[in-house]
Design a protein around this motif. Structure first.
Motif, PDB file in Angstrom:
ATOM      1  N   LEU A  68     -10.436  -0.253  -2.394  1.00 23.27           N
ATOM      2  CA  LEU A  68      -9.402  -0.703  -1.465  1.00 23.27           C
ATOM      3  C   LEU A  68      -9.750  -0.306  -0.035  1.00 23.27           C
ATOM      4  CD1 LEU A  68      -6.587  -1.888  -0.885  1.00 23.27           C
ATOM      5  CD2 LEU A  68      -5.621   0.371  -1.384  1.00 23.27           C
ATOM      6  N   ASN A  69     -10.284   0.893   0.142  1.00 27.10           N
ATOM      7  CA  ASN A  69     -10.677   1.345   1.481  1.00 27.10           C
ATOM      8  C   ASN A  69     -11.754   0.453   2.082  1.00 27.10           C
ATOM      9  OD1 ASN A  69      -8.897   3.476   1.437  1.00 27.10           O
ATOM     10  ND2 ASN A  69     -10.412   5.003   0.850  1.00 27.10           N
ATOM     11  N   LYS A 100     -11.008   3.340  -7.498  1.00 28.73           N
ATOM     12  CA  LYS A 100     -10.161   2.187  -7.171  1.00 28.73           C
ATOM     13  C   LYS A 100      -9.697   2.266  -5.730  1.00 28.73           C
ATOM     14  CE  LYS A 100      -8.463   1.874 -11.934  1.00 28.73           C
ATOM     15  NZ  LYS A 100      -7.267   1.989 -12.815  1.00 28.73           N
ATOM     16  N   SER A 113       2.550   1.540  -3.340  1.00 25.96           N
ATOM     17  CA  SER A 113       1.635   2.035  -4.375  1.00 25.96           C
ATOM     18  C   SER A 113       1.494   3.548  -4.287  1.00 25.96           C
ATOM     19  CB  SER A 113       0.264   1.371  -4.219  1.00 25.96           C
ATOM     20  OG  SER A 113       0.353  -0.023  -4.382  1.00 25.96           O
ATOM     21  N   ILE A 131       0.842  -1.203   0.000  1.00 22.85           N
ATOM     22  CA  ILE A 131       0.000   0.000   0.000  1.00 22.85           C
ATOM     23  C   ILE A 131       0.872   1.245   0.000  1.00 22.85           C
ATOM     24  CG2 ILE A 131      -1.671   1.340   1.330  1.00 22.85           C
ATOM     25  CD1 ILE A 131      -2.870  -1.238   2.341  1.00 22.85           C
TER      26      ILE A 131
END
Length: 269
Positions: A223-224, A219, A26, A23
């Motif tokens: 993910l959240n 996106k 990214s 994470i």
């Protein structure tokens, strides 16, 4: 149950600790490779990654070493993180709920209009200072270099990214070299075939930037949601581990385990 809850939370926090690494990676990757140089996607991703890293480390120590204060701190931080993440996720869905582009008859690509997006997003590209910075990043990414050699037939059969559709060409409705009876889109008069000008001053280019941000933010919101579900599960197990740790400390106040020996950090008994 004591062994199970502490063992599960220990392994789960080890997993989330390792998950925080990609994470964070990214976030740094997006900051380095963003064609718009906007940090209101990269910054939340980096903050999320570091928070997950810290929370996982505290929870791992508290569960595996039976440190009640660490588990108490872990549960407080986890609760705050869950609430903040919920607010950020809902906010993201709200501000990116509009837009999406309009189909163009006879074309594969879509065109984007600035007024279709939320006021909050439009304010990100409203000032000249912000827009000059974004425009510089788009020029540096050579986004338009991929379509500069297209023929009219290529424009009819090929799709384009939002930035290419909004910044690299004039609106499809524009008419040049002929007498126009009705007024045209103001962007038609901002277009110039100079590679350093093109349609970078157009509202359609700003709309293309916002559409790109919207897609990336969706996106991130997915993910959240995944991280949020995982954090809620960890919080529930953490509450069990905290209660079990307090129960054991009250039963064995002098640090002895059930066998009458001194309890070590990794002793679940």
């Amino acid at each position: 149950m004591y062994r199970k809850s502490n063992t599960i939370i220990g392994f789960l926090n080890l997993f989330t600790l390792l998950m925080s690494i990609p994470i964070i990676g990214s976030g740094f990757y997006m900051a380095k490779n963003s064609s718009t140089c906007q940090n209101f996607l990269q910054t939340p991703l980096l903050v999320l990654g570091f928070l997950v890293l810290i929370v996982s480390l505290v929870g791992f120590i508290g569960a595996c070493c039976h440190v009640t204060r660490a588990l108490w701190l872990y549960l407080i931080i986890m609760l705050i993180l869950i609430v903040v993440l919920m607010i950020v996720t809902v906010f993201g869905f709200v501000v990116t709920g509009q837009g999406g582009g309009a189909p163009v008859p006879g074309r594969v690509y879509k065109e984007y209009h600035l007024q279709d997006y939320s006021n909050w997003l439009r304010n990100r590209v409203k000032t000249d200072t912000n827009w000059d910075s974004i425009k510089g990043c788009i020029l540096g990414s050579k986004t338009c270099g991929k379509v500069v050699g297209w023929t009219p037939f290529d424009y009819m059969r090929n799709d384009m990214a939002p930035l290419q559709s909004g910044c690299c060409k004039p609106p499809t409705s524009c008419v040049y070299g002929q007498t126009v009876i009705m007024g045209q889109d103001p962007d038609c008069y901002k277009w110039n075939n100079d590679p350093s000008v093109l349609c970078y001053a157009c509202d359609s280019c700003k709309a293309g930037v916002l559409e790109t941000i919207k897609r990336d933010w969706h996106k991130l919101s997915v993910l959240n949601v995944i991280v949020l579900v995982l954090l809620i599960a960890l919080y529930s197990i953490g509450c069990c581990a905290f209660q079990n740790t307090r129960r054991v400390e009250s039963t064995f106040p002098f640090g002895l385990n059930r066998m009458g020996k001194v309890r070590t950090g990794w002793d679940f008994w």
